[in-house]
Design an enzyme around this catalytic site. Structure first.
Site: not given
Ligand code: IPE
Ligand code: MG
Length: 244
Positions: A2, A50
């Site tokens: 994350d 996601n």
């Molecule tokens: C994690 O980083 C990557 C995935 C979920 C693929 P994020 O995209 O969640 O990064 P933040 O939480 O917005 O900083």
């Molecule tokens: Mg994240």
């Protein structure tokens, strides 16, 4: 894994730049895990939730995933790493499924480490899918409902193929599990670090493992137990190893 987006924002860049750097972290952590002799590494690369992100970001993540698989294929083979996925494979774009299947097939017999990518994955969804399948089999008269217990679930959940999780690492300062391996983390040691995923270095992995080694895992008992596998199933002990 994350913190890709926040890391990019800190640099004044687009979130997708963070994902790009995040995939470099994946490369070095996979390599280091293998060198350390970890038996299994499961990466939460893309959750079922996601898909709700902007289309541009989802497409960038899928493209990076494909790049990773194509560019690491040979190294995975050389290092004896078996690649597999858990999650809703059918939701992934065809071009990703194709390379995923190719790399999974090319590494299927390798046994030095199992790298599992959780893709379009949700812990609740995995349990619900298994429950539906169990109910279907029971209704068809193929399964006696009395046989369904915790151990049975442990044998049917795809995430449990590598055994229960020993250590769960979450980066970026958030202290939650976010629908990751809900079943197999029942007795996992949890480790949270403020480090954002793109800046997660091999020494951060060492730190997490060193911290893990200081934990006293009792699994509800009083004496020190070696791993969860010793409680239920000797085969699981052999299969599990340290699972990050
Ligand atoms: C994690 O980083 C990557 C995935 C979920 C693929 P994020 O995209 O969640 O990064 P933040 O939480 O917005 O900083
Ligand atoms: Mg994240």
């Amino acid at each position: 894994m994350d913190g890709n987006g926040r890391w990019a924002q800190q640099q004044g860049r687009l979130r997708t730049f963070g994902h790009q750097q995040g995939s470099e972290s994946v490369r070095r952590i996979v390599r280091a895990s293998r060198r350390l002799g970890l038996r299994a590494l499961t990466l939460y690369a893309f959750s079922e939730q996601n898909w709700e992100r902007p289309r541009f970001e989802v497409e960038a993540l899928m493209a990076l995933l494909k790049d990773f698989l194509v560019s690491e294929r040979e190294e995975l083979i050389q290092r004896g790493i078996r690649l597999r996925m858990i999650g809703r494979r059918e939701r992934l774009p065809g071009h990703v499924r194709e390379v995923l299947d190719d790399v999974a097939a090319a590494t299927a017999d390798l046994d030095q480490m199992t790298l599992t990518l959780a893709l379009s994955y949700g812990g609740r969804e995995e349990i619900a899918d298994a429950a539906r399948e169990i109910a279907r089999r029971a209704q068809a008269g193929e399964l006696d409902p009395e046989l369904v217990d915790a151990r049975f679930f442990g044998n049917v959940l795809p995430s449990m193929e590598v055994g229960p999780v020993d250590l769960l690492v979450r980066t970026s300062g958030e202290q939650r599990v976010s629908n990751f391996l809900l079943w197999s983390t029942a007795y996992a040691e949890l480790y949270f670090t403020d480090r954002l995923w793109p800046e997660f270095e091999v020494r951060d992995l060492f730190e997490a493992l060193a911290e893990y080694q200081t934990r006293d895992r009792r699994f509800g008992r009083v004496a020190c137990a070696a791993t969860e596998g010793t409680l239920a199933d000797p085969a699981a002990l052999v299969a599990s190893g340290v699972h990050v």
